[in-house]
Scaffold this active site. Structure first.
Site, PDB file in Angstrom:
ATOM      1  N   GLU A   1      -3.346  13.699  -1.278  1.00  0.00           N
ATOM      2  CA  GLU A   1      -2.950  13.590   0.125  1.00  0.00           C
ATOM      3  C   GLU A   1      -1.697  14.432   0.384  1.00  0.00           C
ATOM      4  OE1 GLU A   1      -2.860   9.672   1.812  1.00  0.00           O
ATOM      5  OE2 GLU A   1      -2.160  10.427   3.741  1.00  0.00           O
TER       6      GLU A   1
ATOM      7  N   ASP B   1      -9.946   0.450  -0.743  1.00  0.00           N
ATOM      8  CA  ASP B   1      -8.547   0.593  -1.150  1.00  0.00           C
ATOM      9  C   ASP B   1      -8.008  -0.702  -1.726  1.00  0.00           C
ATOM     10  OD1 ASP B   1      -7.370   3.108  -0.956  1.00  0.00           O
ATOM     11  OD2 ASP B   1      -7.199   2.978   1.236  1.00  0.00           O
TER      12      ASP B   1
ATOM     13  N   ASP C   1      -7.153   1.376   3.534  1.00  0.00           N
ATOM     14  CA  ASP C   1      -6.157   0.464   4.104  1.00  0.00           C
ATOM     15  C   ASP C   1      -5.586   1.060   5.392  1.00  0.00           C
ATOM     16  OD1 ASP C   1      -4.687   2.426   2.870  1.00  0.00           O
ATOM     17  OD2 ASP C   1      -3.394   1.085   1.722  1.00  0.00           O
ATOM     18  N   SER C   2      -6.020   2.293   5.711  1.00  0.00           N
ATOM     19  CA  SER C   2      -5.705   2.875   7.027  1.00  0.00           C
ATOM     20  C   SER C   2      -6.274   2.009   8.146  1.00  0.00           C
ATOM     21  CB  SER C   2      -6.265   4.297   7.132  1.00  0.00           C
ATOM     22  OG  SER C   2      -7.637   4.312   6.807  1.00  0.00           O
TER      23      SER C   2
ATOM     24  N   GLU D   1      -3.442   3.845  -5.199  1.00  0.00           N
ATOM     25  CA  GLU D   1      -2.363   4.824  -5.058  1.00  0.00           C
ATOM     26  C   GLU D   1      -1.430   4.724  -6.256  1.00  0.00           C
ATOM     27  OE1 GLU D   1      -0.203   4.504  -1.371  1.00  0.00           O
ATOM     28  OE2 GLU D   1      -2.039   4.450  -0.172  1.00  0.00           O
TER      29      GLU D   1
ATOM     30  N   LYS E   1      -9.986   2.423  -4.836  1.00  0.00           N
ATOM     31  CA  LYS E   1      -8.998   3.520  -4.832  1.00  0.00           C
ATOM     32  C   LYS E   1      -7.614   2.890  -4.981  1.00  0.00           C
ATOM     33  CE  LYS E   1      -8.077   6.132  -1.047  1.00  0.00           C
ATOM     34  NZ  LYS E   1      -6.661   5.717  -0.775  1.00  0.00           N
TER      35      LYS E   1
HETATM   36  O1  KIV Z   1      -6.655   4.570   3.724  1.00  0.00           O
HETATM   37  C1  KIV Z   1      -7.029   5.736   3.954  1.00  0.00           C
HETATM   38  O2  KIV Z   1      -7.665   6.020   4.977  1.00  0.00           O
HETATM   39  C2  KIV Z   1      -6.687   6.772   3.000  1.00  0.00           C
HETATM   40  C3  KIV Z   1      -6.744   8.178   3.485  1.00  0.00           C
HETATM   41  C4  KIV Z   1      -5.818   9.037   2.717  1.00  0.00           C
HETATM   42  C5  KIV Z   1      -8.111   8.731   3.478  1.00  0.00           C
HETATM   43  O3  KIV Z   1      -6.370   6.482   1.874  1.00  0.00           O
END
Ligand code: KIV
Length: 258
Positions: free
Chosen positions: A181, A82, A43-44, A114, A112
């Site tokens: 992280e 993400d 999501d970056s 969080e 992924k």
């Molecule tokens: O979204 C992202 O790029 C991440 C980084 C911590 C790799 O989650």
């Protein structure tokens, strides 16, 4: 050979796992050809490519769009996507539907998420449904409005203890790997030595089972916005500007086209 979640689990203790982010087909293809093990459609994408100041405005639609582009590269690397801001906190059916969309329609091979122990029951249900989950603890960028800033995690002993408990809870929930992280390096080492699943670090020192860097950082695309722990392994930003400048000059001087 195609990298799977099993490959990653087997790599623990064998050699460092290399991960990066990609948001489009070209970057994904180049990263995979260079030997990267895992491509995260992070999501970056919000702060790196879309011009937002955080990952919070990134939606499931955006993640689906960029994940599909990356999957079209058909990389040997594992493609993970993400789960964006807020999505993992709805009821289980909605979270499963989001993961199902990322996997069935966009081609993600894992997601992924969080969040620590509080999300372990959700992650256990997802893995039970066949969704490979990559946990993400330490700094959780989706918490930035609550935190007020990005900071290192696990320096304070009570926070370190909580993070170790989070790591164990996510492993028990069936996560195939854990992203750490901006986690204090000694704590990252302890977590890595304690868990059977691989840890992938970013800004968390050298002792994780693998490393991930955001592709725009490691390629030097936007050096002004690079976090302190990152390293640019190329100067793609400068090279790109040179390319545009050469094109501008050639057209203005009537040297192109011939
Ligand atoms: O979204 C992202 O790029 C991440 C980084 C911590 C790799 O989650």
């Amino acid at each position: 050979m195609k990298t799977t979640t099993l490959t990653l689990r087997k790599l623990k203790g064998q050699r460092p796992i290399v991960a990066t982010t990609a948001y489009d087909v070209i970057t994904a293809r180049l990263a995979a050809e260079a030997g990267v093990d895992v491509i995260l459609v992070g999501d970056s994408v919000g702060n790196t490519l879309l011009g937002f100041d955080s990952t919070l405005p990134v939606t499931l639609d955006m993640m689906a769009h960029h994940t599909a582009a990356v999957a079209r590269a058909r990389p040997d690397a594992l493609v993970a996507a993400d789960v964006p801001f807020g999505e993992a906190h709805f009821d289980y059916e909605r979270v499963l539907a989001g993961c199902q969309r990322l996997m069935q329609q966009s081609g993600a091979e894992a997601v992924k998420i969080e969040g620590g122990a509080r999300l372990a029951p959700l992650m256990a249900r997802l893995t039970g449904a066949g969704v490979p989950v990559w946990g993400h603890i330490g700094l959780e960028p989706q918490q930035v409005r609550v935190l007020g800033r990005y900071r290192k995690f696990g320096v304070d002993p009570a926070e370190a203890e909580r993070l170790l408990a989070d790591a164990l809870a996510l492993e028990k929930a069936g996560c195939f790997a854990l992203l750490l992280e901006m986690t204090e390096p000694n704590l990252a080492r302890t977590i890595t030595e304690t868990l059977k699943i691989p840890t992938i670090g970013i800004g968390s020192g050298p002792d994780c089972d693998g490393q991930i860097l955001v592709s725009t950082d490691l390629l030097g695309l936007n050096p002004e916005a690079m976090p302190g722990f990152a390293r640019a392994f190329a100067a793609v930003g400068e090279e790109t500007k040179k390319g545009f400048a050469a094109y501008v000059a050639a057209v203005r001087a009537r040297k192109y086209p011939k």
